[in-house]
Design an enzyme around this catalytic site. Structure first.
Site, PDB file in Angstrom:
ATOM      1  N   ASP A 170       0.828  -1.201   0.000  1.00 18.90           N
ATOM      2  CA  ASP A 170       0.000   0.000   0.000  1.00 18.90           C
ATOM      3  C   ASP A 170       0.865   1.255   0.000  1.00 18.90           C
ATOM      4  O   ASP A 170       1.884   1.333   0.696  1.00 18.90           O
ATOM      5  CB  ASP A 170      -0.890  -0.018   1.248  1.00 18.90           C
ATOM      6  N   GLU A 198       1.379  -0.486  -5.095  1.00 17.91           N
ATOM      7  CA  GLU A 198       0.413   0.560  -5.428  1.00 17.91           C
ATOM      8  C   GLU A 198       1.210   1.827  -5.695  1.00 17.91           C
ATOM      9  O   GLU A 198       1.644   2.515  -4.780  1.00 17.91           O
ATOM     10  CB  GLU A 198      -0.572   0.784  -4.280  1.00 17.91           C
TER      11      GLU A 198
END
Length: 565
Positions: free
Chosen positions: A198, A239
């Site tokens: 993330d 990401e």
């Protein structure tokens, strides 16, 4: 040898929303385990699980309170061990969300950090006596005015790039990085195949504060080293929503060329241009984006998707391009998010039209790199715009037309989120069990695409070449995406018609390979190669495409059968 992930089909599942095994209203790890055979039957080869760690769940679990514990509402570590064993038996790889840019403000580290300036956890986070300019902007400008919040107990401001209840970790602190390596090692030892990482650019920003050399990308390399200790095929799926020219930094190819950074990158750039192409019924934005796309490293790949658990972020488009996408798919502010994107599921964006939804999936499976499917998109689930922010696309999986869509036996008012029960996307009309037995359902079509894609060795091995297509009657065929994958003497041509009208197109491929046969098609078409058209003095084979139709073609060999896959 080609790594498993280059040919993977990844299914993204939210444990909370997938299946409730014990009737408490929350999906759980045991419920997911019971449904793994559904994923395998669909054709998925890997599952990416959204956070199931201990959490207040104010941000879908991305507000982690303990990275090494399962939230009690979702199960325990023994349940995870059993799930990993079941997945392994089915040949499914499991990726976990690695959330280490921030924690929940309820995390033990933060609670101890705020108790005293002398706490050993104080420098686990980013503090200041006064808000200072760091160049970091709030990720949710509609919700947060800035990135600094005053903490009364700590008597200082703490920084948060996301929500105020998610304080940023000080990754410039080596002790915090040691905690990160400990978390990665724990889950890799448990048997996961890697992580979706993330907010990677935000992590790199903190690394630069400790050592600005190579822009802080040394942190990504260290993460890769930790993953590689557990096998070269452990995946880091980043990401990374940045400009394409920065992809090399995150792959680790800027200097070495071979790649010692992220294994795969979620491809926001192609994702944005895919929706621009769908909005305009014109394949050129996607083809142009492919031309500008950097080549991934030898053992790396891009991961492609249509929708995920967040808003459809359109920041890689120009203002004019973004307006075109919003006009097509999210005209009202209620459907938009944070001034930059769309908070809708795929099916409502495409008016529930199965042809268009299937066509969008066909385009996805035509792109280079492993496709990622959001749970429920394979059946055309809708959204709930009465829910705030990104929660609109986070509703329980619709399994049946029965109570609570077969998600849970709990009373409706105890569910983790409301089931979509009314309207064209309600569970009585849209559910997995009904579509399983319908030969022309969206679920059937997507399953056929997945299995066909897995049989094409070229798609996970090489980058496609856009093929020139013209209308058989003359003129350009801008609505048609045509990508050709060729590898070791075999090739496949993948066609998709973005327009709502039937087309006959002349293909810019060698007629010596004709006739061609369909590996996959939205409807029976017959072989290609009998009819030809002359374009610019060249004789070209002609193919027919229905409105929002798709075809994947291979040449017949000299014995009259399709080339082996």
């Amino acid at each position: 040898m080609t790594s498993w992930y280059r040919h993977a089909v990844v299914y993204q599942a939210d444990v909370r929303m997938f299946h409730d095994s014990d009737g408490d209203g929350w999906g759980d790890v045991r419920g997911l385990t019971r449904r793994l055979d559904y994923l395998r039957g669909l054709g998925a080869t890997a599952v990416w699980l959204l956070p199931f760690y201990a959490s207040p769940f104010r941000d879908g679990g991305y507000d982690v309170a303990d990275h090494l514990a399962v939230d009690p509402r979702l199960g325990d570590l023994a349940d995870v061990a059993r799930m990993l064993e079941a997945a392994d038996d089915l040949g499914l790889h499991v990726l976990l969300d690695l959330v280490c840019q921030h924690t929940s403000d309820q995390h033990r580290w933060f609670q101890e950090a705020r108790s005293s300036r002398k706490s050993p956890y104080r420098d686990y986070y980013v503090w200041s006596d006064e808000p200072v300019e760091t160049g970091v902007e709030p990720m949710f400008p509609d919700v947060e005015d800035g990135v600094w919040t005053w903490d009364e107990e700590a008597q200082q401001f703490y920084r948060h790039s996301f929500y105020s209840f998610e304080p940023d970790l000080a990754l410039d602190n080596p002790r915090v990085r040691d905690e990160l390596w400990r978390i990665m090692t724990f889950w890799l030892r448990m048997g996961v195949s890697g992580f979706r990482v993330d907010a990677v650019p935000h992590m790199v920003e903190r690394a630069r504060a400790a050592d600005p050399s190579d822009g802080g990308q040394w942190l990504v390399r260290e993460m890769r080293q930790v993953a590689d200790r557990h096998g070269r095929d452990a995946v880091l799926l980043g990401e990374v929503d940045v400009e394409p020219q920065e992809y090399a930094d995150y792959f680790g190819t800027r200097d070495t060329g071979d790649g010692d950074g992220m294994t795969m990158l979620l491809d926001f750039y192609l994702n944005n241009h895919l929706f621009l192409a769908l909005a305009r019924d014109d394949a050129r934005p996607l083809v142009d984006a492919l031309h500008r796309h950097p080549q991934p490293p030898r053992h790396g790949a891009y991961a492609q998707w249509l929708r995920n658990h967040d808003e459809l972020d359109l920041e890689q488009l120009t203002d004019v391009e973004r307006d075109d996408v919003l006009k097509a798919f999210a005209r009202t502010e209620r459907e938009q998010a944070y001034g930059r994107g769309i908070r809708r599921r795929l099916a409502p964006m495409l008016d529930g039209d199965v042809r268009r939804i299937a066509l969008a999936h066909a385009v996805l499976f035509s792109l280079p790199g492993p496709p990622v499917l959001r749970y429920g998109d394979e059946i055309g689930m809708g959204d709930d715009l009465s829910l705030p922010e990104r929660e609109a696309v986070r509703t329980p999986m619709q399994w049946t037309d029965g109570p609570n869509a077969g998600f849970s036996t709990a009373p409706a008012d105890r569910l983790v989120a409301p089931v979509i029960s009314e309207g064209p996307f309600g569970h009585r009309r849209v559910n997995a069990y009904e579509q399983m037995v319908q030969p022309d359902s969206l679920l059937t079509k997507v399953g056929q695409m997945i299995r066909a894609r897995l049989g094409l060795r070229e798609t996970g091995t090489v980058t496609p070449e856009p093929v020139d297509v013209r209308l058989a009657s003359g003129g350009s065929a801008h609505p048609v995406l045509a990508l050709r994958y060729a590898h070791e003497g075999s090739w496949v041509l993948m066609l998709a018609n973005l327009a709502d009208e039937d087309l006959e197109v002349a293909l810019g491929v060698d007629t010596a390979d004709a006739p061609f046969v369909d590996v996959l098609a939205d409807q029976p078409y017959g072989q290609v190669g009998g009819a030809t058209a002359t374009v610019d003095g060249q004789r070209r084979p002609v193919a027919r495409l229905a409105a929002h139709g798709y075809r994947w073609l291979r040449p017949r060999d000299r014995h009259g059968v399709c080339e082996a896959t």
